[in-house]
Design an enzyme around this catalytic site. Structure first.
Site, PDB file in Angstrom:
ATOM      1  N   CYS A   1       5.865  -0.961  -9.950  1.00  0.00           N
ATOM      2  CA  CYS A   1       6.575  -1.633  -8.862  1.00  0.00           C
ATOM      3  C   CYS A   1       8.030  -1.875  -9.248  1.00  0.00           C
ATOM      4  O   CYS A   1       8.346  -2.048 -10.428  1.00  0.00           O
ATOM      5  CB  CYS A   1       5.938  -2.987  -8.557  1.00  0.00           C
ATOM      6  SG  CYS A   1       4.325  -2.878  -7.781  1.00  0.00           S
TER       7      CYS A   1
ATOM      8  N   CYS B   1       0.883  -1.159   0.000  1.00  0.00           N
ATOM      9  CA  CYS B   1       0.000   0.000   0.000  1.00  0.00           C
ATOM     10  C   CYS B   1       0.923   1.212   0.000  1.00  0.00           C
ATOM     11  O   CYS B   1       2.062   1.122   0.461  1.00  0.00           O
ATOM     12  CB  CYS B   1      -0.903  -0.011   1.216  1.00  0.00           C
ATOM     13  SG  CYS B   1      -2.344   1.043   1.053  1.00  0.00           S
TER      14      CYS B   1
ATOM     15  N   CYS C   1      -4.284  -1.032  -1.997  1.00  0.00           N
ATOM     16  CA  CYS C   1      -4.843   0.303  -2.204  1.00  0.00           C
ATOM     17  C   CYS C   1      -4.689   0.665  -3.668  1.00  0.00           C
ATOM     18  O   CYS C   1      -3.748   0.228  -4.332  1.00  0.00           O
ATOM     19  CB  CYS C   1      -4.213   1.348  -1.281  1.00  0.00           C
ATOM     20  SG  CYS C   1      -2.517   1.773  -1.616  1.00  0.00           S
TER      21      CYS C   1
END
Length: 168
Positions: A96, A9, A88
């Protein structure tokens, strides 16, 4: 072999921490060789006290929890990740870093969105209620995750199963 799950998150202060706590607690109770970790793309540096309170009230150990960067999991010596779950919407939309999976490849990635309990109305009581409901919803999905036969699932089957859990 331990199945390492990273839960992401943005701030690593609420939903990802609740997820880490629930998955580790339930895996321990069920005797599953699964280890959860949590991190954020822009960690706040603190855990939301309502998250700690919700886990404490459920009897879940929280000592040692800290808000940390997802970069810790892309370095040499990081645990070999099997699964990466974003909880989220902002983290799900971010690029990422490269995480290394248990077989040297990329881990399976999935998004399980939850509303931010930090934004709940109703003052402190409203936030407590929202954190508890979020903890329960996360726990339900983590129980489903722990029921999966990891050792016999290939990457495609695991991805499909995790997507299906996210729909429930």
């Amino acid at each position: 072999m331990t199945t390492h799950v990273l839960i992401l998150c943005t701030h690593n202060s609420a939903r990802s921490v609740l997820s880490e706590g629930m998955l580790n607690h339930l895996a321990g109770k069920l005797g599953k060789d699964v280890k959860a970790h949590s991190a954020g793309s822009a960690p706040s540096g603190r855990i939301n006290p309502f998250a700690i309170e919700a886990l404490d009230r459920a009897g879940i150990e929280t000592s040692g929890y800290r808000s940390k960067s997802w970069d810790e999991f892309s370095r040499d010596g990081a645990p070999p990740l099997s699964i990466v779950i974003t909880v989220c919407d902002s983290a799900a939309a971010e690029q990422c870093p490269v995480f290394f999976g248990s077989t040297g490849g990329q881990p399976v990635k999935v998004h399980w969105g939850y509303p931010d309990p930090s934004n709940a109305d109703g003052g402190e009581d409203g936030k407590r209620r929202a954190f508890e409901l979020t903890r329960q919803a996360i726990g339900y999905r983590m129980l489903q995750l722990l029921a999966l036969p990891f050792e016999t699932m290939d990457r495609t089957a695991l991805q499909a199963a995790l997507v299906e859990i996210g729909r429930s």
